[in-house]
Design an enzyme around this catalytic site. Structure first.
Site, short mmCIF file in Angstrom:
data_model
loop_
_atom_site.label_atom_id
_atom_site.label_comp_id
_atom_site.label_asym_id
_atom_site.label_seq_id
_atom_site.Cartn_x
_atom_site.Cartn_y
_atom_site.Cartn_z
N ASP B 25 40.85 90.45 40.59
CA ASP B 25 41.99 91.08 39.91
C ASP B 25 43.20 90.15 39.99
OD1 ASP B 25 40.58 93.37 39.47
OD2 ASP B 25 41.79 94.68 40.74
N LYS B 82 40.97 96.10 31.68
CA LYS B 82 40.58 97.50 31.89
C LYS B 82 41.11 98.41 30.78
CE LYS B 82 40.72 97.38 36.97
NZ LYS B 82 39.34 97.52 37.41
N GLY B 154 41.71 99.66 46.04
CA GLY B 154 43.05 99.62 46.58
C GLY B 154 43.16 100.10 48.02
N ARG B 166 23.96 101.93 48.65
CA ARG B 166 22.78 102.52 49.29
C ARG B 166 22.20 103.62 48.42
NH1 ARG B 166 21.37 100.76 54.27
NH2 ARG B 166 23.03 99.97 55.60
N GLY B 215 37.39 98.16 47.65
CA GLY B 215 37.64 98.07 49.08
C GLY B 215 37.22 96.76 49.73
N GLY B 236 39.58 93.36 44.17
CA GLY B 236 40.80 93.79 43.50
C GLY B 236 42.00 93.41 44.32
N SER B 237 42.51 94.38 45.06
CA SER B 237 43.74 94.15 45.82
C SER B 237 43.52 93.21 47.00
CB SER B 237 44.26 95.49 46.33
OG SER B 237 44.05 96.50 45.37
#
Lengths: 198, 295
Positions: B25, B82, B154, B166, B215, B236-237
Site C-alpha cells: 500500500d 481499490k 490496519g 487455515r 495485519g 498495507g499499513s
C-alpha cells in the site's frame, strides 16, 4: 538433463509443470549451490525489477550471468526475456539483468494490463501449427544483434528470439497447457548446446 | 491475427505473475518509489492506509485519479487501486485510468450491501477478499482473478489472516477427500456453484491465485503466511506506518521469497526499528471489523 527454474518470484510452478510434461525433472533455484547443480535454467514470468533485485541481494546476479556467458542453455518468458536482454528500454533507472542475448527489449511495450491479450501466432520451430500466445504487460524486441534468430513476431515486432543457447519469448507458453515451446527449448536449444560443449 | 483482450487466462495470468511477491500500500509517489526499490511486485495506490482509515473514520472511497496517475508515472511495476464493494462505477473509472488490477475492497466503505461488482464485465482483473472457501468461490464466480484473505487491515494483528488461510485451505483439503456424489450437497453448504466446487475438489487448489492480506507487519508475518500456503502477500499499513519503511519493505520481500529459511528471516528482521504499533483485533468493537464486510 538437470534443469532449474529460477524461483525468486513469478510463475515458477507453471514452468515446473510444463517441464515435467516434457519429461525432465526441474528443480527450483534460489541459491548459489542450487544453480551450480543444474545444466540449464528457465527464468519465469514475474516482475523483472523484483527478480533482479532479489538476484542481486542473494548473490545470484553474477553467477547466473557468468554461467550464461559460458554457454548454459537458458529460456526466459516475459520478465525472463527482459532479464536476458543486453539492453532494456523503458526500465527503472539502473535496472540490470543477467544479459547474454544481444537484443534491445522494451518493457511493457504493448501497454498496461488493459492491453494484455492472447492470440494464435506462427512459431518457427518447423511446425505449421499456430501457438496460443498469452501476452501480459509484455515486452517486445526492438533491436536484434548478430546471430539472433527471430522465431515469432507480432506486427513486425519480434516476440520470440533465440541465439545458440538462449531462447526468449515475450509471451507465456507456461500458461496454456501446450508444452511445445518448452519441448523446443529442451530438445532443440538445450540438448544441442550441451552436446556441443561436451 | 486477432488479439483477445481481457480473457480469463489473461486476467488470471496477470495474478500468476505476482506470485511469490509482496504488494505494498502506498499513498504517494515517494512511497511508491521506495516500494519499487525494495522489490515490491506491485503497489496499491490509495489515499489513506487502513490504519488511518480506522483512526479517522468516515466513509472511505476510491482514490483521487490524479494521485493514481502520478504513481503510475513514477513506477514501472503494476499499479493497483481499490474500489468500494459493489461500486461498479468506481471500478469503471479505475479501468479507464488503466490501473493494472482493481481490489474490490472491504477496507473501503461498501457501496452495496447485497451485490458485489460483476467483474466479468471488465477487461482488467479484480482481486477480492474472502474469509472462507464459499466466499472465495462466490467471488471467483463473479469474475475475480485473484483471492486474498481479508485479515483485519490496519491493525498489525495477523490472527485473522491466519484464521482465513487455515479456513480456506482446510476446506479445500476436506473437499478433496469427498466422494464425487457428495459434492452436490457440499456446493449447497458452501453456497457456491457446483462446477467450481468440483474443480477445486479435483485440483486441490483454487482456480485462481490466493494471496494473504490484513495485519502483516513483520518479515516473520510474511513468511508465516507463505508457509500457510499463500501465493504472496499484501502489506498495507505495516510498512509505511513503521520506523524505517525502506528497510522493512526490503526485509519483507526477502522473507517472502525465503519463507522456509529461518536464518534469512532472522537476518531480514535485524535492526528494523519500530514496527507499527497495532491494535488487537479482539479490542475492536464488532461494527469496526472489516472482515465482516462482504458476504
Amino acid at each position: 538433463m538437470k534443469v532449474g527454474v529460477l524461483a525468486l518470484q513469478g510463475d515458477v510452478r507453471e514452468h515446473i509443470s510444463a517441464l515435467v510434461a516434457c519429461g525432465v525433472y526441474p528443480t527450483p533455484v534460489r541459491r548459489r549451490q542450487e544453480l551450480d547443480a543444474v545444466q540449464a535454467l528457465v527464468i519465469p514470468g514475474g516482475e523483472s525489477t523484483t527478480i533482479a533485485h532479489l538476484a542481486q541481494l542473494f548473490d545470484l546476479m553474477e553467477p547466473v550471468r557468468n554461467r550464461i556467458a559460458r554457454g548454459m542453455p537458458v529460456f526466459g518468458s516475459c520478465a525472463g526475456m527482459i532479464l536476458l536482454a543486453e539492453n532494456i528500454l523503458g526500465a527503472k533507472a539502473g535496472q540490470k539483468g543477467f544479459g547474454g542475448l544481444d537484443i534491445s527489449v522494451r518493457r511493457n511495450a504493448f501497454g498496461r494490463q488493459v492491453d494484455s491479450f492472447e492470440s494464435e501466432i506462427p512459431f518457427a520451430d518447423g511446425s505449421r501449427e499456430l501457438v496460443r500466445a498469452v501476452f501480459i504487460r509484455a515486452p517486445w524486441v526492438e533491436k536484434i544483434g548478430q546471430g539472433i534468430e527471430v522465431l515469432a513476431e507480432i506486427d513486425s515486432h519480434p516476440v520470440a528470439v533465440r541465439s545458440r543457447s538462449i531462447l526468449a519469448t515475450s509471451f507465456h507458453p507456461e500458461l496454456t497447457g501446450d508444452h511445445r515451446i518448452h519441448s523446443y527449448f529442451i530438445e532443440e536449444v538445450a540438448r544441442t548446446a550441451l552436446q556441443e560443449v561436451q | 491475427m486477432s488479439q483477445e483482450k481481457g480473457t480469463g487466462r489473461v486476467k488470471r495470468g496477470m495474478a500468476e505473475m505476482l506470485k511469490g511477491g509482496v504488494i505494498m500500500d502506498v499513498v504517494n509517489v515517494e512511497q511508491a518509489k521506495i516500494a519499487e526499490d525494495a522489490g515490491a511486485v506491485a503497489v496499491m495506490a490509495l489515499e489513506r492506509v487502513p490504519a488511518d482509515i480506522r483512526a479517522q473514520g468516515g466513509v472511505a472511497r476510491m482514490s483521487d485519479p490524479d494521485m493514481i496517475q502520478m504513481i503510475q508515472a513514477a513506477v514501472s511495476i503494476p499499479v493497483m487501486a481499490k474500489a468500494r464493494i459493489g461500486h461498479f462505477v468506481e471500478a469503471q473509472v479505475l479501468q479507464s485510468l488503466d490501473v493494472d488490477f482493481i481490489d474490490e475492497s472491504e477496507v473501503l466503505t461498501p457501496a452495496d450491501y447485497k451485490n458485489h461488482i460483476d467483474k466479468w464485465n471488465f477487461t482488467i482483473p479484480f482481486v477480492c477478499g474472502a474469509t472462507n472457501l464459499g466466499e472465495a468461490l462466490r467471488r471467483i464466480n463473479e469474475g475475480a482473478a485473484m483471492i486474498r484473505s481479508k485479515g483485519e487491515a490496519g491493525t498489525g494483528d495477523v490472527s485473522n489472516a491466519m484464521q482465513h488461510m487455515r479456513q480456506i485451505n482446510g476446506e479445500i483439503r476436506r473437499l478433496s477427500s469427498l466422494r464425487e456424489d457428495e459434492l452436490y450437497v457440499e456446493a449447497k453448504e458452501l453456497q457456491a456453484p457446483y462446477e467450481l466446487v468440483k474443480e477445486v475438489a479435483e485440483k486441490g487448489k483454487l482456480p485462481v491465485v490466493l494471496f494473504t492480506a490484513g495485519g502483516i507487519a513483520t518479515p516473520a508475518d510474511a513468511a508465516l503466511m507463505m508457509s500457510m500456503g499463500a501465493d504472496g502477500v499484501f502489506i498495507g499499513s505495516g510498512i509505511f506506518k513503521s520506523g524505517n519503511p525502506a528497510q522493512r519493505a526490503a526485509a519483507c520481500v526477502r522473507a517472502t521469497t525465503f519463507w522456509d529459511d529461518p536464518k534469512i528471516i532472522a537476518d531480514a528482521s535485524r535492526g528494523l526499528g519500530e514496527a507499527m504499533v497495532g491494535i488487537n483485533v479482539a479490542d475492536l468493537p464488532a461494527p469496526h471489523r472489516l472482515a465482516e464486510r462482504g458476504w
